[in-house]
Design an enzyme around this catalytic site. Structure first.
Site, PDB file in Angstrom:
ATOM      1  N   HIS A 115       7.119   1.852  -6.256  1.00  0.00           N
ATOM      2  CA  HIS A 115       7.025   3.203  -5.620  1.00  0.00           C
ATOM      3  C   HIS A 115       8.299   3.375  -4.860  1.00  0.00           C
ATOM      4  O   HIS A 115       8.908   2.305  -4.284  1.00  0.00           O
ATOM      5  CB  HIS A 115       5.944   3.437  -4.717  1.00  0.00           C
ATOM      6  CG  HIS A 115       5.909   2.492  -3.644  1.00  0.00           C
ATOM      7  ND1 HIS A 115       5.587   1.160  -3.481  1.00  0.00           N
ATOM      8  CD2 HIS A 115       6.077   2.925  -2.254  1.00  0.00           C
ATOM      9  CE1 HIS A 115       5.454   0.703  -2.256  1.00  0.00           C
ATOM     10  NE2 HIS A 115       5.876   1.766  -1.263  1.00  0.00           N
ATOM     11  N   ASP A 117       9.016   5.243  -0.647  1.00  0.00           N
ATOM     12  CA  ASP A 117       8.274   5.706   0.288  1.00  0.00           C
ATOM     13  C   ASP A 117       8.463   7.134   0.503  1.00  0.00           C
ATOM     14  O   ASP A 117       9.607   7.534   0.450  1.00  0.00           O
ATOM     15  CB  ASP A 117       8.278   4.812   1.653  1.00  0.00           C
ATOM     16  CG  ASP A 117       8.415   3.541   1.579  1.00  0.00           C
ATOM     17  OD1 ASP A 117       7.183   2.995   0.834  1.00  0.00           O
ATOM     18  OD2 ASP A 117       9.045   2.850   2.269  1.00  0.00           O
ATOM     19  N   HIS A 273      10.382   0.002  -4.638  1.00  0.00           N
ATOM     20  CA  HIS A 273      10.084  -1.488  -4.417  1.00  0.00           C
ATOM     21  C   HIS A 273       8.535  -1.756  -4.861  1.00  0.00           C
ATOM     22  O   HIS A 273       7.690  -0.665  -5.101  1.00  0.00           O
ATOM     23  CB  HIS A 273      10.289  -1.735  -3.037  1.00  0.00           C
ATOM     24  CG  HIS A 273       9.768  -0.999  -1.892  1.00  0.00           C
ATOM     25  ND1 HIS A 273      10.105   0.278  -1.598  1.00  0.00           N
ATOM     26  CD2 HIS A 273       8.487  -0.997  -1.247  1.00  0.00           C
ATOM     27  CE1 HIS A 273       9.254   0.835  -0.700  1.00  0.00           C
ATOM     28  NE2 HIS A 273       8.351   0.221  -0.520  1.00  0.00           N
ATOM     29  N   ARG A 289       6.519  -1.199   9.584  1.00  0.00           N
ATOM     30  CA  ARG A 289       7.571  -0.384   8.940  1.00  0.00           C
ATOM     31  C   ARG A 289       7.810   0.630   9.715  1.00  0.00           C
ATOM     32  O   ARG A 289       6.755   1.603  10.077  1.00  0.00           O
ATOM     33  CB  ARG A 289       6.967   0.054   7.429  1.00  0.00           C
ATOM     34  CG  ARG A 289       8.102   0.644   6.650  1.00  0.00           C
ATOM     35  CD  ARG A 289       7.360   1.046   5.378  1.00  0.00           C
ATOM     36  NE  ARG A 289       7.117   2.553   5.316  1.00  0.00           N
ATOM     37  CZ  ARG A 289       6.229   2.827   4.526  1.00  0.00           C
ATOM     38  NH1 ARG A 289       5.596   2.160   3.380  1.00  0.00           N
ATOM     39  NH2 ARG A 289       5.857   4.295   4.381  1.00  0.00           N
TER      40      ARG A 289
HETATM   41  C1  SIN Z   1       5.674  -0.986   1.439  1.00  0.00           C
HETATM   42  O1  SIN Z   1       5.365  -0.580   0.485  1.00  0.00           O
HETATM   43  O2  SIN Z   1       5.764  -0.362   2.514  1.00  0.00           O
HETATM   44  C2  SIN Z   1       5.157  -2.658   1.589  1.00  0.00           C
HETATM   45  C3  SIN Z   1       6.089  -3.661   1.038  1.00  0.00           C
HETATM   46  C4  SIN Z   1       5.730  -4.811   1.448  1.00  0.00           C
HETATM   47  O3  SIN Z   1       4.616  -5.061   1.916  1.00  0.00           O
HETATM   48  O4  SIN Z   1       6.298  -5.927   0.928  1.00  0.00           O
END
Ligand code: SIN
Length: 298
Positions: A115, A117, A273, A289
């Site tokens: 996905h 963000d 990611h 984050r």
């Molecule tokens: C996320 O997609 O914000 C998390 C990525 C992760 O936990 O590595």
């Protein structure tokens, strides 16, 4: 690949070391807990735009410093899942498998599908700044890696006829789709009416233009893209599944192995990611984050 000196300011030097994969670079010799002058910040932004994912090792950041550095990139989003934010810091979305007093301290299951963000919002995020507080280990080796795929490399590698086919087409991005898909992995309550109101389905161009570099990015992902707008279901299904498989081919991927103190910035237009869930308590993973607001895709 060697360490290239790209920027020098008096006695301080910032070095950029590309990962050697399709994307990603380490930035060395910057302490993000200190004041970052404009010239250094501009050099960081230029590296971010060039490499799409950049990271700094061995940082020691307070929540305030993480937020302050993130704000240099733009206004910060407050996540729709308020229960997953650090108490007192609505800008910090916690991604963790840690349970305290019988309750998860953050999102247990974020990112287990490819996905980018906030792709489901009208103005998807410009970028996210992910800080590693605790990293699970097994026999001294880090677990819980994150994979990043370059959406510019994926777009560039498409056959010319596919580029023409998707030109002008939009895809539907659905928070509800991603939410309930992730929910199968456990622990999520049904969406509230307020969360649904904040996240109606959104159509965005499949071949999106990066707002800073002007590069074309393949903007569809397995997690949230539900269909291609304006075409028959069967055609949408076949075109979308082909694009999704292409977008995350190994040749477009950088795999980041986390270390405590990493601050990594990913571009939510030029990349997507995937978090690897290969650890379980008592192996603890605790990350935070910030999510920088972006602009409407074009
Ligand atoms: C996320 O997609 O914000 C998390 C990525 C992760 O936990 O590595």
């Amino acid at each position: 690949m060697g360490v290239g000196l790209r920027y020098r300011r008096d006695e301080n030097a910032m070095k950029i070391k590309p990962t050697g994969a399709a994307l990603g670079a380490e930035i060395l010799d910057v302490d993000l807990s200190k004041e970052i002058d404009d010239a250094t910040f501009n050099a960081i932004v230029a590296a971010f735009h060039e490499h799409e994912v950049v990271f700094f090792r061995d940082q020691k950041l307070t929540p305030e410093q993480h937020i302050a550095f993130s704000r240099r990139f733009g206004e910060l989003e407050l996540h729709v899942r308020v229960d997953c934010c650090r108490p007192g810091y609505p800008e910090l979305f916690v991604v963790s498998n840690v349970i305290e007093n019988g309750k998860p301290i953050g999102s247990l299951d974020a990112g287990l599908f490819w996905h980018s963000d906030l792709c489901y919002m009208g103005e998807p995020s410009r970028g996210s700044l992910f800080y590693a507080h605790e990293v699970p280990l097994q026999d001294g080796r880090a677990l819980g890696d994150t994979l990043f795929a370059s959406a510019t490399a994926a777009y560039n590698a498409l056959p010319e006829e596919t580029k023409q086919r998707i030109s002008g087409l939009k895809a539907v991005n659905s928070y509800e789709k991603g939410y309930y898909r992730d929910r199968k992995s456990g622990g999520r309550k049904p969406l509230t009416e307020e969360q649904k109101r904040r996240t109606p389905d959104m159509e965005h161009p499949i071949a999106r233009t990066h707002p800073y570099t002007g590069k074309k990015c393949l903007f569809v992902n397995e997690g949230y893209t539900s269909r291609i707008a304006g075409i028959e279901d069967a055609e949408s299904e076949s075109l979308l599944s082909g694009l999704l498989a292409h977008a995350t081919e190994p040749r477009f991927i950088y795999r980041h192995q986390w270390r405590v103190g990493d601050l990594l910035i990913w571009d939510n237009c030029a990349t997507q990611h995937l978090a690897i869930r290969d650890y379980e308590l008592p192996q603890r993973r605790l990350m935070e984050r910030t999510t920088v607001r972006g602009a409407a895709p074009f």
